[in-house]
Design a protein around this motif. Structure first.
Motif, mmCIF file in Angstrom:
data_model
loop_
_atom_site.group_PDB
_atom_site.id
_atom_site.type_symbol
_atom_site.label_atom_id
_atom_site.label_comp_id
_atom_site.label_asym_id
_atom_site.label_seq_id
_atom_site.Cartn_x
_atom_site.Cartn_y
_atom_site.Cartn_z
ATOM 1 N N ALA A 20 100.677 -2.514 -31.919
ATOM 2 C CA ALA A 20 101.882 -2.655 -31.114
ATOM 3 C C ALA A 20 102.994 -3.130 -32.042
ATOM 4 C CB ALA A 20 101.671 -3.657 -29.986
ATOM 5 N N ALA A 21 104.103 -2.429 -31.993
ATOM 6 C CA ALA A 21 105.214 -2.759 -32.879
ATOM 7 C C ALA A 21 106.525 -2.428 -32.186
ATOM 8 C CB ALA A 21 105.092 -1.996 -34.198
ATOM 9 N N GLU A 22 107.600 -2.898 -32.792
ATOM 10 C CA GLU A 22 108.926 -2.575 -32.276
ATOM 11 C C GLU A 22 109.877 -2.341 -33.436
ATOM 12 O OE1 GLU A 22 110.346 -5.802 -29.859
ATOM 13 O OE2 GLU A 22 109.897 -7.287 -31.387
ATOM 14 N N ALA A 23 110.869 -1.530 -33.175
ATOM 15 C CA ALA A 23 111.892 -1.215 -34.175
ATOM 16 C C ALA A 23 113.194 -1.898 -33.775
ATOM 17 C CB ALA A 23 112.090 0.289 -34.270
ATOM 18 N N THR A 24 113.806 -2.555 -34.735
ATOM 19 C CA THR A 24 115.095 -3.193 -34.520
ATOM 20 C C THR A 24 116.088 -2.599 -35.505
ATOM 21 O OG1 THR A 24 113.939 -5.238 -33.932
ATOM 22 C CG2 THR A 24 116.295 -5.418 -34.398
ATOM 23 N N ARG A 25 117.213 -2.151 -34.972
ATOM 24 C CA ARG A 25 118.273 -1.595 -35.826
ATOM 25 C C ARG A 25 119.192 -2.729 -36.237
ATOM 26 N NH1 ARG A 25 115.103 1.347 -32.441
ATOM 27 N NH2 ARG A 25 115.214 3.544 -32.879
ATOM 28 N N LEU A 26 119.460 -2.832 -37.537
ATOM 29 C CA LEU A 26 120.243 -3.940 -38.091
ATOM 30 C C LEU A 26 121.422 -3.422 -38.907
ATOM 31 C CD1 LEU A 26 117.217 -6.012 -39.442
ATOM 32 C CD2 LEU A 26 118.469 -6.438 -37.321
ATOM 33 N N THR A 27 122.479 -4.240 -38.966
ATOM 34 C CA THR A 27 123.616 -3.888 -39.814
ATOM 35 C C THR A 27 123.517 -4.535 -41.187
ATOM 36 O OG1 THR A 27 124.887 -5.685 -38.824
ATOM 37 C CG2 THR A 27 125.185 -3.486 -37.888
ATOM 38 N N ASN A 28 122.741 -5.613 -41.290
ATOM 39 C CA ASN A 28 122.548 -6.295 -42.572
ATOM 40 C C ASN A 28 121.079 -6.233 -42.951
ATOM 41 O OD1 ASN A 28 125.271 -7.244 -42.857
ATOM 42 N ND2 ASN A 28 124.813 -8.703 -41.225
ATOM 43 N N PRO A 29 120.780 -6.269 -44.256
ATOM 44 C CA PRO A 29 119.373 -6.216 -44.665
ATOM 45 C C PRO A 29 118.603 -7.449 -44.189
ATOM 46 C CG PRO A 29 120.787 -6.633 -46.561
ATOM 47 C CD PRO A 29 121.685 -6.372 -45.395
ATOM 48 N N PRO A 30 117.352 -7.254 -43.778
ATOM 49 C CA PRO A 30 116.523 -8.406 -43.385
ATOM 50 C C PRO A 30 116.347 -9.354 -44.570
ATOM 51 C CG PRO A 30 115.494 -6.338 -42.743
ATOM 52 C CD PRO A 30 116.645 -5.996 -43.630
ATOM 53 N N VAL A 73 106.336 7.782 -43.674
ATOM 54 C CA VAL A 73 107.286 8.294 -42.679
ATOM 55 C C VAL A 73 108.697 7.716 -42.835
ATOM 56 C CG1 VAL A 73 105.497 8.827 -40.964
ATOM 57 C CG2 VAL A 73 106.549 6.555 -40.987
ATOM 58 N N SER A 74 108.911 6.831 -43.804
ATOM 59 C CA SER A 74 110.216 6.175 -43.931
ATOM 60 C C SER A 74 111.349 7.164 -44.208
ATOM 61 C CB SER A 74 110.184 5.082 -45.006
ATOM 62 O OG SER A 74 109.941 5.638 -46.281
ATOM 63 N N GLY A 75 111.088 8.189 -45.001
ATOM 64 C CA GLY A 75 112.129 9.194 -45.258
ATOM 65 C C GLY A 75 112.538 9.911 -43.988
ATOM 66 N N ASP A 76 111.567 10.223 -43.133
ATOM 67 C CA ASP A 76 111.859 10.868 -41.848
ATOM 68 C C ASP A 76 112.658 9.933 -40.943
ATOM 69 O OD1 ASP A 76 110.407 13.066 -42.717
ATOM 70 O OD2 ASP A 76 108.590 12.486 -41.636
ATOM 71 N N ILE A 77 112.277 8.658 -40.929
ATOM 72 C CA ILE A 77 113.011 7.673 -40.118
ATOM 73 C C ILE A 77 114.454 7.579 -40.601
ATOM 74 C CG2 ILE A 77 113.201 5.227 -39.506
ATOM 75 C CD1 ILE A 77 110.102 5.105 -39.702
ATOM 76 N N GLU A 78 114.647 7.477 -41.905
ATOM 77 C CA GLU A 78 115.994 7.348 -42.454
ATOM 78 C C GLU A 78 116.855 8.575 -42.164
ATOM 79 O OE1 GLU A 78 115.443 6.387 -46.582
ATOM 80 O OE2 GLU A 78 115.083 4.270 -46.134
ATOM 81 N N ARG A 79 116.241 9.749 -42.083
ATOM 82 C CA ARG A 79 117.013 10.967 -41.792
ATOM 83 C C ARG A 79 117.556 10.995 -40.365
ATOM 84 N NH1 ARG A 79 113.818 12.978 -45.730
ATOM 85 N NH2 ARG A 79 111.955 13.478 -44.550
ATOM 86 N N ILE A 80 116.841 10.376 -39.430
ATOM 87 C CA ILE A 80 117.304 10.460 -38.041
ATOM 88 C C ILE A 80 118.011 9.195 -37.551
ATOM 89 C CG2 ILE A 80 115.538 12.140 -37.422
ATOM 90 C CD1 ILE A 80 114.145 9.813 -35.904
ATOM 91 N N GLU A 81 117.795 8.069 -38.219
ATOM 92 C CA GLU A 81 118.403 6.814 -37.804
ATOM 93 C C GLU A 81 119.755 6.616 -38.484
ATOM 94 O OE1 GLU A 81 117.942 4.226 -35.692
ATOM 95 O OE2 GLU A 81 116.361 5.420 -34.792
ATOM 96 N N THR A 82 120.742 6.209 -37.718
ATOM 97 C CA THR A 82 122.072 5.977 -38.274
ATOM 98 C C THR A 82 122.314 4.521 -38.639
ATOM 99 O OG1 THR A 82 122.980 5.719 -36.052
ATOM 100 C CG2 THR A 82 123.064 7.934 -37.033
ATOM 101 N N SER A 83 121.472 3.626 -38.156
ATOM 102 C CA SER A 83 121.621 2.199 -38.472
ATOM 103 C C SER A 83 121.413 1.981 -39.969
ATOM 104 C CB SER A 83 120.605 1.369 -37.705
ATOM 105 O OG SER A 83 120.768 1.538 -36.324
ATOM 106 N N PRO A 84 122.177 1.058 -40.538
ATOM 107 C CA PRO A 84 121.997 0.790 -41.968
ATOM 108 C C PRO A 84 120.587 0.333 -42.335
ATOM 109 C CG PRO A 84 124.052 -0.174 -41.191
ATOM 110 C CD PRO A 84 123.311 0.313 -39.976
ATOM 111 N N TYR A 85 119.934 -0.435 -41.438
ATOM 112 C CA TYR A 85 118.588 -0.942 -41.705
ATOM 113 C C TYR A 85 117.750 -0.855 -40.439
ATOM 114 C CZ TYR A 85 120.877 -2.694 -45.827
ATOM 115 O OH TYR A 85 121.601 -2.769 -46.980
ATOM 116 N N ILE A 86 116.477 -0.568 -40.629
ATOM 117 C CA ILE A 86 115.533 -0.489 -39.522
ATOM 118 C C ILE A 86 114.374 -1.419 -39.857
ATOM 119 C CG2 ILE A 86 114.060 0.997 -38.113
ATOM 120 C CD1 ILE A 86 116.582 2.654 -40.302
#
Length: 141
Positions: A20-30, A73-86
């Motif tokens: 079980a996990a969740e994705a959080t979109r962030l504007t600044n790096p964690p 899968v990170s490259g695929d995530i980065e291609r579809i996500e517009t948030s600076p950080y996930i």
């Protein structure tokens, strides 16, 4: 938060791992998490045992396997996500001791991310060396 259950059953072995996990979109790096790629980060600091409700302390190898799976899968995530950080935060694991191998964390989190971000599924074949007991994951790359 979504749950994904990774299962493999062959005549020679079985693997089962729920994640079980969740994705959080962030504007600044964690600040306190593990980088997987330029924009995808992993948080495995507060993981619960989904069956018993107690806290699991993942060891370095387990976190490394989570990182391997997200890296696939990170490259695929980065291609579809517009948030600076996930930030991908693992919140719970369903572990059956008899069918658990820490290596299964990689395809489990990759499967979770595939579902969470509606990615094209990546085929991952698993085999087990009967002499050594080692698992091999073929990502068809």
């Amino acid at each position: 938060m979504g749950t994904y259950r990774y299962r493999v059953q062959t005549s020679g072995f079985g693997l089962f791992l729920g994640i079980a996990a969740e994705a959080t979109r962030l504007t600044n790096p964690p600040t306190m998490n593990v980088p997987v790629s330029n924009r995808v980060w992993l948080d495995a600091s507060e993981v619960n045992n989904a069956f018993h409700g107690n806290r699991l302390a993942l060891n370095e190898r387990e976190v490394a396997w989570l990182r391997v799976g997200l890296d696939k899968v990170s490259g695929d995530i980065e291609r579809i996500e517009t948030s600076p950080y996930i930030l991908i935060s693992v919140r719970a694991l369903e572990i059956f001791e008899v069918d658990y191998a820490e290596e299964a964390l990689a395809p489990a989190i990759a499967g979770w991310a595939t579902r969470e971000f509606t990615l094209t599924p990546r085929l991952c074949n698993v085999s087990r060396d009967s002499d050594t007991g080692q698992f091999t994951f073929d990502w068809n790359e």
